[in-house]
Design a protein around this motif. Structure first.
Motif, PDB file in Angstrom:
ATOM      1  N   LEU A  25       5.243  -4.711  -8.726  1.00  0.00           N
ATOM      2  CA  LEU A  25       5.106  -3.956  -7.389  1.00  0.00           C
ATOM      3  C   LEU A  25       6.524  -3.264  -7.302  1.00  0.00           C
ATOM      4  O   LEU A  25       7.551  -3.849  -7.396  1.00  0.00           O
ATOM      5  CB  LEU A  25       5.008  -5.281  -6.269  1.00  0.00           C
ATOM      6  CG  LEU A  25       5.152  -4.365  -4.768  1.00  0.00           C
ATOM      7  CD1 LEU A  25       4.094  -3.689  -4.659  1.00  0.00           C
ATOM      8  CD2 LEU A  25       5.298  -5.648  -3.752  1.00  0.00           C
ATOM      9  N   SER A  82       2.114  -0.013  -5.790  1.00  0.00           N
ATOM     10  CA  SER A  82       3.072   0.123  -4.719  1.00  0.00           C
ATOM     11  C   SER A  82       2.036  -0.065  -3.290  1.00  0.00           C
ATOM     12  O   SER A  82       0.802   0.317  -3.504  1.00  0.00           O
ATOM     13  CB  SER A  82       3.666   1.378  -4.448  1.00  0.00           C
ATOM     14  OG  SER A  82       4.598   1.616  -3.268  1.00  0.00           O
ATOM     15  N   ASN A 110      -2.075   3.930  -6.532  1.00  0.00           N
ATOM     16  CA  ASN A 110      -2.053   2.701  -7.421  1.00  0.00           C
ATOM     17  C   ASN A 110      -3.341   3.146  -8.703  1.00  0.00           C
ATOM     18  O   ASN A 110      -3.267   2.948  -9.663  1.00  0.00           O
ATOM     19  CB  ASN A 110      -2.646   1.488  -6.844  1.00  0.00           C
ATOM     20  CG  ASN A 110      -1.359   0.895  -6.090  1.00  0.00           C
ATOM     21  OD1 ASN A 110      -0.393   1.401  -6.341  1.00  0.00           O
ATOM     22  ND2 ASN A 110      -1.866   0.374  -5.038  1.00  0.00           N
ATOM     23  N   LEU A 122      -2.499  -4.933  -2.758  1.00  0.00           N
ATOM     24  CA  LEU A 122      -1.808  -5.273  -3.923  1.00  0.00           C
ATOM     25  C   LEU A 122      -2.639  -6.335  -4.916  1.00  0.00           C
ATOM     26  O   LEU A 122      -2.533  -6.047  -6.175  1.00  0.00           O
ATOM     27  CB  LEU A 122      -0.620  -6.128  -3.381  1.00  0.00           C
ATOM     28  CG  LEU A 122       0.501  -6.473  -4.208  1.00  0.00           C
ATOM     29  CD1 LEU A 122       1.036  -5.337  -5.210  1.00  0.00           C
ATOM     30  CD2 LEU A 122       1.638  -7.356  -3.813  1.00  0.00           C
ATOM     31  N   CYS A 138       2.398 -11.638  -5.200  1.00  0.00           N
ATOM     32  CA  CYS A 138       3.274 -11.635  -6.233  1.00  0.00           C
ATOM     33  C   CYS A 138       3.784 -12.809  -7.013  1.00  0.00           C
ATOM     34  O   CYS A 138       3.536 -13.140  -8.311  1.00  0.00           O
ATOM     35  CB  CYS A 138       4.640 -10.847  -6.007  1.00  0.00           C
ATOM     36  SG  CYS A 138       4.446  -8.852  -5.542  1.00  0.00           S
TER      37      CYS A 138
END
Lengths: 142, 282
Positions: free
Chosen positions: B115, B91, B72, B103, B138
Protein backbone atom coordinates in the motif's frame (compact mmCIF):
# COMPACT_ATOMS: atom_id res chain seq x y z
CA UNK A 1 11.36 25.08 -52.55
CA UNK A 2 11.51 23.78 -49.01
CA UNK A 3 10.84 20.20 -47.86
CA UNK A 4 10.69 19.52 -44.10
CA UNK A 5 10.75 16.00 -42.69
CA UNK A 6 11.20 14.53 -39.23
CA UNK A 7 13.35 11.56 -38.25
CA UNK A 8 12.43 9.78 -35.02
CA UNK A 9 14.90 7.80 -32.93
CA UNK A 10 14.66 5.92 -29.64
CA UNK A 11 18.18 5.93 -28.24
CA UNK A 12 19.40 3.04 -26.13
CA UNK A 13 22.36 4.34 -24.16
CA UNK A 14 23.22 7.22 -21.86
CA UNK A 15 25.78 8.52 -24.36
CA UNK A 16 26.01 7.24 -27.92
CA UNK A 17 26.56 8.29 -31.50
CA UNK A 18 23.99 7.18 -34.04
CA UNK A 19 24.83 7.39 -37.76
CA UNK A 20 21.93 9.00 -39.63
CA UNK A 21 23.39 9.95 -43.03
CA UNK A 22 21.55 7.16 -44.80
CA UNK A 23 18.17 8.43 -43.60
CA UNK A 24 19.05 12.04 -44.46
CA UNK A 25 20.23 11.05 -47.94
CA UNK A 26 16.96 9.22 -48.54
CA UNK A 27 14.93 12.30 -47.63
CA UNK A 28 17.02 14.34 -50.07
CA UNK A 29 16.50 11.82 -52.85
CA UNK A 30 12.77 11.66 -52.18
CA UNK A 31 12.45 15.44 -52.35
CA UNK A 32 12.04 17.34 -55.64
CA UNK A 33 15.03 19.55 -54.79
CA UNK A 34 17.90 19.08 -57.27
CA UNK A 35 20.31 21.87 -56.31
CA UNK A 36 20.54 23.35 -52.83
CA UNK A 37 21.32 22.46 -49.25
CA UNK A 38 20.03 20.16 -46.55
CA UNK A 39 19.99 21.16 -42.90
CA UNK A 40 19.89 18.53 -40.18
CA UNK A 41 18.75 19.97 -36.84
CA UNK A 42 18.15 18.24 -33.54
CA UNK A 43 15.06 19.29 -31.61
CA UNK A 44 16.71 18.81 -28.20
CA UNK A 45 19.18 20.45 -25.83
CA UNK A 46 21.03 17.34 -24.70
CA UNK A 47 21.75 15.90 -28.13
CA UNK A 48 24.03 17.11 -30.88
CA UNK A 49 24.43 16.76 -34.63
CA UNK A 50 28.00 16.00 -35.65
CA UNK A 51 29.80 15.31 -38.91
CA UNK A 52 32.76 13.00 -38.58
CA UNK A 53 34.24 9.76 -39.82
CA UNK A 54 32.25 6.65 -39.09
CA UNK A 55 34.81 4.63 -37.19
CA UNK A 56 34.19 3.00 -33.82
CA UNK A 57 37.58 4.23 -32.57
CA UNK A 58 36.63 7.83 -33.32
CA UNK A 59 33.17 7.42 -31.82
CA UNK A 60 34.80 6.14 -28.66
CA UNK A 61 37.42 8.91 -28.63
CA UNK A 62 34.81 11.62 -29.12
CA UNK A 63 32.61 10.37 -26.29
CA UNK A 64 35.55 9.67 -23.99
CA UNK A 65 37.14 13.07 -24.50
CA UNK A 66 33.83 14.88 -24.09
CA UNK A 67 33.42 12.93 -20.87
CA UNK A 68 36.78 14.25 -19.68
CA UNK A 69 35.80 17.82 -20.59
CA UNK A 70 32.59 17.49 -18.60
CA UNK A 71 33.06 14.84 -15.89
CA UNK A 72 29.97 13.36 -14.29
CA UNK A 73 31.16 14.32 -10.82
CA UNK A 74 32.03 17.91 -11.75
CA UNK A 75 30.82 20.99 -9.90
CA UNK A 76 27.85 22.23 -11.92
CA UNK A 77 25.33 24.97 -11.14
CA UNK A 78 22.74 22.91 -13.03
CA UNK A 79 22.31 20.62 -10.01
CA UNK A 80 19.37 22.15 -8.17
CA UNK A 81 15.62 21.97 -7.87
CA UNK A 82 13.89 23.60 -10.84
CA UNK A 83 10.54 25.08 -9.83
CA UNK A 84 9.29 25.19 -13.43
CA UNK A 85 9.80 21.46 -13.80
CA UNK A 86 9.04 20.43 -10.24
CA UNK A 87 12.11 18.24 -10.57
CA UNK A 88 15.84 18.25 -10.02
CA UNK A 89 18.25 19.39 -12.71
CA UNK A 90 20.42 16.35 -13.17
CA UNK A 91 21.87 16.46 -16.67
CA UNK A 92 24.43 19.29 -16.84
CA UNK A 93 26.92 17.13 -18.72
CA UNK A 94 24.36 16.46 -21.44
CA UNK A 95 23.73 20.15 -21.98
CA UNK A 96 27.41 21.02 -22.06
CA UNK A 97 28.34 18.24 -24.48
CA UNK A 98 25.47 19.31 -26.71
CA UNK A 99 26.80 22.87 -26.65
CA UNK A 100 30.18 21.67 -27.91
CA UNK A 101 28.80 19.42 -30.61
CA UNK A 102 26.25 21.92 -31.88
CA UNK A 103 22.64 21.36 -32.80
CA UNK A 104 22.89 21.06 -36.60
CA UNK A 105 24.86 20.50 -39.76
CA UNK A 106 24.41 21.72 -43.32
CA UNK A 107 25.36 19.69 -46.40
CA UNK A 108 25.19 20.31 -50.13
CA UNK A 109 22.57 18.90 -52.47
CA UNK A 110 23.61 18.42 -56.06
CA UNK A 111 21.70 16.65 -58.81
CA UNK A 112 19.11 15.59 -56.25
CA UNK A 113 21.63 13.83 -54.01
CA UNK A 114 23.31 14.55 -50.71
CA UNK A 115 26.93 15.51 -51.27
CA UNK A 116 29.46 14.40 -48.69
CA UNK A 117 33.10 13.44 -48.53
CA UNK A 118 33.82 9.74 -48.48
CA UNK A 119 34.66 9.88 -44.77
CA UNK A 120 31.78 12.09 -43.72
CA UNK A 121 29.03 10.58 -41.60
CA UNK A 122 26.22 12.53 -39.99
CA UNK A 123 25.66 11.58 -36.37
CA UNK A 124 22.88 12.16 -33.91
CA UNK A 125 24.85 12.34 -30.67
CA UNK A 126 22.92 11.33 -27.56
CA UNK A 127 24.16 12.80 -24.30
CA UNK A 128 21.28 12.07 -21.93
CA UNK A 129 19.66 8.86 -23.07
CA UNK A 130 17.87 6.70 -23.45
CA UNK A 131 15.16 8.94 -24.83
CA UNK A 132 12.87 9.41 -27.80
CA UNK A 133 14.50 11.96 -30.08
CA UNK A 134 13.40 13.94 -33.12
CA UNK A 135 15.65 15.36 -35.82
CA UNK A 136 14.36 17.86 -38.40
CA UNK A 137 15.66 17.51 -41.94
CA UNK A 138 15.08 20.55 -44.14
CA UNK A 139 15.88 20.39 -47.84
CA UNK A 140 16.02 23.81 -49.52
CA UNK A 141 16.73 24.69 -53.16
CA UNK A 142 15.45 24.36 -56.65
CA UNK B 1 19.43 -7.58 -8.03
CA UNK B 2 18.66 -3.86 -8.02
CA UNK B 3 15.12 -2.77 -7.16
CA UNK B 4 13.77 0.77 -7.27
CA UNK B 5 11.08 0.90 -4.59
CA UNK B 6 9.77 4.36 -5.45
CA UNK B 7 8.51 4.96 -9.00
CA UNK B 8 5.46 6.97 -10.03
CA UNK B 9 3.58 5.56 -13.03
CA UNK B 10 1.49 8.67 -13.72
CA UNK B 11 2.67 9.36 -17.28
CA UNK B 12 2.71 5.96 -18.93
CA UNK B 13 1.43 5.86 -22.50
CA UNK B 14 -0.04 2.37 -22.19
CA UNK B 15 -2.54 3.60 -19.59
CA UNK B 16 -4.17 5.63 -22.35
CA UNK B 17 -4.58 8.95 -20.59
CA UNK B 18 -6.49 11.76 -22.23
CA UNK B 19 -4.56 15.01 -22.74
CA UNK B 20 -6.67 16.56 -19.98
CA UNK B 21 -5.86 13.80 -17.49
CA UNK B 22 -2.16 13.98 -18.31
CA UNK B 23 -2.16 17.70 -17.66
CA UNK B 24 -4.09 17.15 -14.43
CA UNK B 25 -1.46 14.62 -13.29
CA UNK B 26 1.25 17.17 -14.05
CA UNK B 27 -0.48 19.74 -11.90
CA UNK B 28 -1.38 17.29 -9.10
CA UNK B 29 2.13 15.88 -8.84
CA UNK B 30 3.89 19.18 -9.54
CA UNK B 31 5.77 17.61 -12.44
CA UNK B 32 4.88 20.43 -14.76
CA UNK B 33 6.95 19.49 -17.82
CA UNK B 34 6.91 15.71 -17.66
CA UNK B 35 5.96 14.17 -20.99
CA UNK B 36 4.06 10.94 -21.50
CA UNK B 37 6.33 7.96 -22.18
CA UNK B 38 5.93 4.27 -22.89
CA UNK B 39 6.92 1.16 -20.98
CA UNK B 40 9.82 0.72 -23.42
CA UNK B 41 11.36 3.87 -21.94
CA UNK B 42 11.37 2.24 -18.51
CA UNK B 43 12.88 -0.92 -19.97
CA UNK B 44 15.71 1.05 -21.56
CA UNK B 45 16.21 3.10 -18.40
CA UNK B 46 16.52 -0.17 -16.48
CA UNK B 47 19.12 -1.48 -18.92
CA UNK B 48 21.19 1.69 -18.76
CA UNK B 49 20.86 1.97 -14.98
CA UNK B 50 21.39 -1.78 -14.41
CA UNK B 51 18.06 -1.92 -12.64
CA UNK B 52 16.12 -5.17 -12.45
CA UNK B 53 12.75 -4.13 -11.10
CA UNK B 54 10.58 -1.08 -10.49
CA UNK B 55 8.01 -0.84 -7.74
CA UNK B 56 5.24 1.41 -9.06
CA UNK B 57 3.17 3.48 -6.68
CA UNK B 58 -0.24 4.87 -7.60
CA UNK B 59 -1.88 7.63 -5.58
CA UNK B 60 -5.58 7.71 -4.69
CA UNK B 61 -7.03 11.19 -4.33
CA UNK B 62 -10.54 12.62 -4.14
CA UNK B 63 -11.86 14.19 -7.33
CA UNK B 64 -11.60 17.70 -5.92
CA UNK B 65 -7.87 17.09 -5.42
CA UNK B 66 -7.43 15.88 -8.99
CA UNK B 67 -8.54 12.27 -8.71
CA UNK B 68 -6.38 9.15 -8.72
CA UNK B 69 -3.13 9.73 -10.61
CA UNK B 70 -3.26 6.05 -11.50
CA UNK B 71 -5.92 3.63 -10.30
CA UNK B 72 -5.20 0.30 -8.67
CA UNK B 73 -6.70 -1.43 -11.69
CA UNK B 74 -4.41 0.49 -14.08
CA UNK B 75 -1.44 -0.36 -11.89
CA UNK B 76 -2.32 -4.05 -12.02
CA UNK B 77 -2.68 -3.83 -15.81
CA UNK B 78 0.80 -2.35 -16.15
CA UNK B 79 2.23 -5.14 -14.01
CA UNK B 80 0.45 -7.67 -16.18
CA UNK B 81 2.13 -6.20 -19.26
CA UNK B 82 5.64 -6.37 -17.73
CA UNK B 83 5.66 -8.88 -14.88
CA UNK B 84 9.42 -9.33 -15.23
CA UNK B 85 10.03 -5.60 -14.63
CA UNK B 86 7.21 -4.24 -12.48
CA UNK B 87 5.81 -4.77 -9.01
CA UNK B 88 2.64 -2.87 -8.22
CA UNK B 89 1.41 -1.33 -4.99
CA UNK B 90 -2.12 -0.15 -4.27
CA UNK B 91 -3.33 3.18 -2.98
CA UNK B 92 -6.54 4.13 -1.20
CA UNK B 93 -8.05 7.42 -0.19
CA UNK B 94 -8.32 7.14 3.62
CA UNK B 95 -11.18 9.66 3.70
CA UNK B 96 -13.41 7.26 1.76
CA UNK B 97 -15.54 5.01 3.95
CA UNK B 98 -14.89 1.94 1.83
CA UNK B 99 -11.11 2.40 1.77
CA UNK B 100 -10.47 -0.88 3.62
CA UNK B 101 -12.68 -2.79 1.16
CA UNK B 102 -10.93 -1.19 -1.81
CA UNK B 103 -7.61 -2.22 -0.31
CA UNK B 104 -8.68 -5.78 0.35
CA UNK B 105 -9.84 -6.04 -3.27
CA UNK B 106 -6.49 -4.69 -4.46
CA UNK B 107 -4.61 -7.32 -2.47
CA UNK B 108 -6.85 -10.32 -3.15
CA UNK B 109 -8.15 -9.69 -6.68
CA UNK B 110 -5.59 -7.39 -8.29
CA UNK B 111 -2.54 -9.03 -6.75
CA UNK B 112 -0.93 -5.78 -5.61
CA UNK B 113 1.95 -6.19 -3.21
CA UNK B 114 1.58 -3.36 -0.73
CA UNK B 115 0.00 0.00 0.00
CA UNK B 116 1.20 3.52 -0.82
CA UNK B 117 -0.11 6.43 1.26
CA UNK B 118 0.80 10.10 1.14
CA UNK B 119 -0.32 11.75 4.38
CA UNK B 120 0.83 15.23 3.28
CA UNK B 121 -1.17 15.07 0.08
CA UNK B 122 -4.12 13.07 1.39
CA UNK B 123 -4.07 15.21 4.53
CA UNK B 124 -4.43 12.77 7.39
CA UNK B 125 -2.30 11.86 10.37
CA UNK B 126 -1.03 8.26 10.25
CA UNK B 127 -2.07 7.81 13.89
CA UNK B 128 -5.70 8.79 13.25
CA UNK B 129 -8.03 6.10 14.58
CA UNK B 130 -9.95 5.84 11.28
CA UNK B 131 -6.78 4.42 9.74
CA UNK B 132 -7.00 1.27 11.88
CA UNK B 133 -9.12 -0.82 9.45
CA UNK B 134 -6.62 -0.08 6.68
CA UNK B 135 -3.69 -1.13 8.82
CA UNK B 136 -5.53 -4.26 9.89
CA UNK B 137 -6.05 -5.27 6.26
CA UNK B 138 -2.32 -4.85 5.65
CA UNK B 139 -1.53 -6.95 8.70
CA UNK B 140 -4.03 -9.65 7.74
CA UNK B 141 -2.51 -10.03 4.27
CA UNK B 142 1.07 -9.34 5.44
CA UNK B 143 1.47 -6.42 3.06
CA UNK B 144 3.81 -3.49 3.73
CA UNK B 145 3.02 0.22 3.53
CA UNK B 146 5.11 2.92 1.90
CA UNK B 147 4.30 6.28 3.47
CA UNK B 148 5.46 9.53 2.01
CA UNK B 149 7.58 11.05 4.80
CA UNK B 150 9.26 14.43 5.18
CA UNK B 151 8.91 17.34 2.81
CA UNK B 152 6.87 17.03 -0.37
CA UNK B 153 7.44 19.35 -3.31
CA UNK B 154 3.99 18.57 -4.68
CA UNK B 155 1.38 21.31 -4.51
CA UNK B 156 -1.39 20.96 -1.91
CA UNK B 157 0.83 19.26 0.65
CA UNK B 158 1.42 20.04 4.32
CA UNK B 159 4.55 18.81 6.04
CA UNK B 160 2.85 18.52 9.44
CA UNK B 161 1.18 15.28 8.30
CA UNK B 162 4.47 13.68 7.28
CA UNK B 163 6.96 14.54 9.97
CA UNK B 164 8.64 11.26 11.00
CA UNK B 165 7.40 11.53 14.58
CA UNK B 166 3.73 11.31 13.53
CA UNK B 167 4.40 7.74 12.38
CA UNK B 168 5.60 6.45 15.73
CA UNK B 169 2.18 5.63 17.12
CA UNK B 170 1.39 3.43 14.11
CA UNK B 171 4.69 1.58 14.41
CA UNK B 172 4.10 1.21 18.15
CA UNK B 173 0.56 -0.12 17.76
CA UNK B 174 1.44 -2.42 14.84
CA UNK B 175 4.83 -4.01 15.47
CA UNK B 176 4.29 -6.62 12.76
CA UNK B 177 3.28 -4.07 10.11
CA UNK B 178 6.25 -3.24 7.87
CA UNK B 179 6.25 0.42 6.97
CA UNK B 180 8.65 2.47 4.87
CA UNK B 181 9.04 6.13 5.78
CA UNK B 182 10.05 7.18 2.29
CA UNK B 183 12.54 9.84 1.22
CA UNK B 184 14.49 9.20 4.44
CA UNK B 185 12.00 11.64 5.96
CA UNK B 186 14.15 14.48 4.68
CA UNK B 187 15.10 16.84 6.24
CA UNK B 188 14.51 14.80 9.42
CA UNK B 189 16.96 12.02 8.59
CA UNK B 190 18.16 11.73 12.19
CA UNK B 191 14.59 11.28 13.42
CA UNK B 192 14.06 8.50 10.86
CA UNK B 193 17.24 6.81 12.11
CA UNK B 194 15.93 7.03 15.67
CA UNK B 195 12.65 5.40 14.63
CA UNK B 196 14.40 2.65 12.63
CA UNK B 197 16.60 1.89 15.61
CA UNK B 198 13.64 1.71 17.98
CA UNK B 199 11.17 -0.02 15.65
CA UNK B 200 12.62 -2.68 13.40
CA UNK B 201 9.40 -2.75 11.38
CA UNK B 202 10.27 0.73 10.08
CA UNK B 203 12.23 1.07 6.84
CA UNK B 204 13.18 4.00 4.67
CA UNK B 205 14.19 4.62 1.07
CA UNK B 206 16.77 6.72 -0.72
CA UNK B 207 14.34 8.72 -2.86
CA UNK B 208 15.78 12.03 -1.74
CA UNK B 209 17.54 14.69 -3.76
CA UNK B 210 16.59 18.26 -3.03
CA UNK B 211 19.96 19.96 -3.45
CA UNK B 212 23.18 19.33 -5.40
CA UNK B 213 23.75 16.04 -7.22
CA UNK B 214 23.08 12.53 -5.86
CA UNK B 215 26.65 11.86 -4.75
CA UNK B 216 26.91 15.14 -2.86
CA UNK B 217 23.43 14.97 -1.36
CA UNK B 218 23.67 11.34 -0.26
CA UNK B 219 27.01 12.13 1.35
CA UNK B 220 25.48 15.08 3.21
CA UNK B 221 22.35 13.23 4.35
CA UNK B 222 23.72 9.75 4.99
CA UNK B 223 27.32 10.42 6.04
CA UNK B 224 27.30 13.92 7.58
CA UNK B 225 23.82 14.71 8.92
CA UNK B 226 23.86 11.28 10.57
CA UNK B 227 26.86 9.29 11.74
CA UNK B 228 28.87 8.02 8.76
CA UNK B 229 28.64 4.43 10.03
CA UNK B 230 25.05 4.42 11.31
CA UNK B 231 23.60 2.76 8.23
CA UNK B 232 26.49 0.38 7.65
CA UNK B 233 26.61 -0.83 11.26
CA UNK B 234 23.10 -0.51 12.62
CA UNK B 235 20.45 0.20 9.98
CA UNK B 236 21.71 -1.75 6.98
CA UNK B 237 18.64 -4.00 6.82
CA UNK B 238 16.15 -1.13 6.79
CA UNK B 239 17.27 1.16 3.97
CA UNK B 240 15.99 0.48 0.43
CA UNK B 241 16.89 2.05 -2.86
CA UNK B 242 14.18 4.37 -4.22
CA UNK B 243 14.45 7.05 -6.87
CA UNK B 244 11.17 9.01 -6.98
CA UNK B 245 11.29 8.66 -10.78
CA UNK B 246 10.30 10.67 -12.83
CA UNK B 247 11.13 13.53 -10.44
CA UNK B 248 14.66 12.23 -9.99
CA UNK B 249 17.07 10.17 -12.07
CA UNK B 250 17.78 6.56 -11.21
CA UNK B 251 21.12 6.08 -12.92
CA UNK B 252 23.05 8.72 -11.00
CA UNK B 253 21.40 7.75 -7.73
CA UNK B 254 22.45 4.12 -8.06
CA UNK B 255 25.99 5.22 -8.91
CA UNK B 256 25.98 7.48 -5.85
CA UNK B 257 25.05 4.57 -3.60
CA UNK B 258 27.76 2.41 -5.13
CA UNK B 259 30.28 5.20 -4.41
CA UNK B 260 29.36 5.48 -0.72
CA UNK B 261 31.88 4.47 1.92
CA UNK B 262 30.21 1.36 3.31
CA UNK B 263 30.48 -2.39 3.03
CA UNK B 264 29.69 -3.86 -0.37
CA UNK B 265 27.28 -6.21 1.40
CA UNK B 266 25.43 -3.18 2.81
CA UNK B 267 25.12 -1.68 -0.67
CA UNK B 268 23.66 -4.93 -1.95
CA UNK B 269 21.11 -4.87 0.86
CA UNK B 270 20.15 -1.28 0.06
CA UNK B 271 20.02 -1.81 -3.68
CA UNK B 272 17.77 -4.84 -3.64
CA UNK B 273 17.86 -7.43 -0.89
CA UNK B 274 16.05 -5.27 1.67
CA UNK B 275 13.27 -4.60 -0.81
CA UNK B 276 12.72 -8.32 -1.32
CA UNK B 277 12.54 -8.83 2.43
CA UNK B 278 10.24 -5.80 2.89
CA UNK B 279 7.77 -7.14 0.34
CA UNK B 280 8.03 -10.73 1.55
CA UNK B 281 9.40 -11.80 -1.83
CA UNK B 282 8.89 -10.48 -5.32
Amino acid sequence: MVVIKKLEFFTAKYNEMIPIKKEVAQIVEDSPVKQGIVSVITNHTTTGIMVNENLECLEDDILTQLGKCFPEDGDYYHARFLDDYGAMAGNPTGHLKAMVSGNHCVMSVEDGKLVSGSAQEIYLAEFDGPQERTVSVIVMGE
Amino acid sequence: MVIDMHVHPAFIKEIGYSKEKLEKNRQVLGLYKTEEFGLEQWRRDCQVSELDRLCILPLALPEKAGGDTVTNEQTAELVKKCPDMLTGFASVNPSEKNAADVLEYAFTELGLKGLKLHPSKQQFFPGDRFMEPIYQICERYEKPIIFHCGVSMEPGTLVKYSHPLVFEETAYRHPKLKMCLAHFGWPWVKEVCMLMLKYRNIYTDTALLYFDNPREFYHQCMEVDIGPRWIDRSLRHQVMFGSDDPRLEQRRMIQAIRQMDMRDSTKELILGKNAVEFMGGI
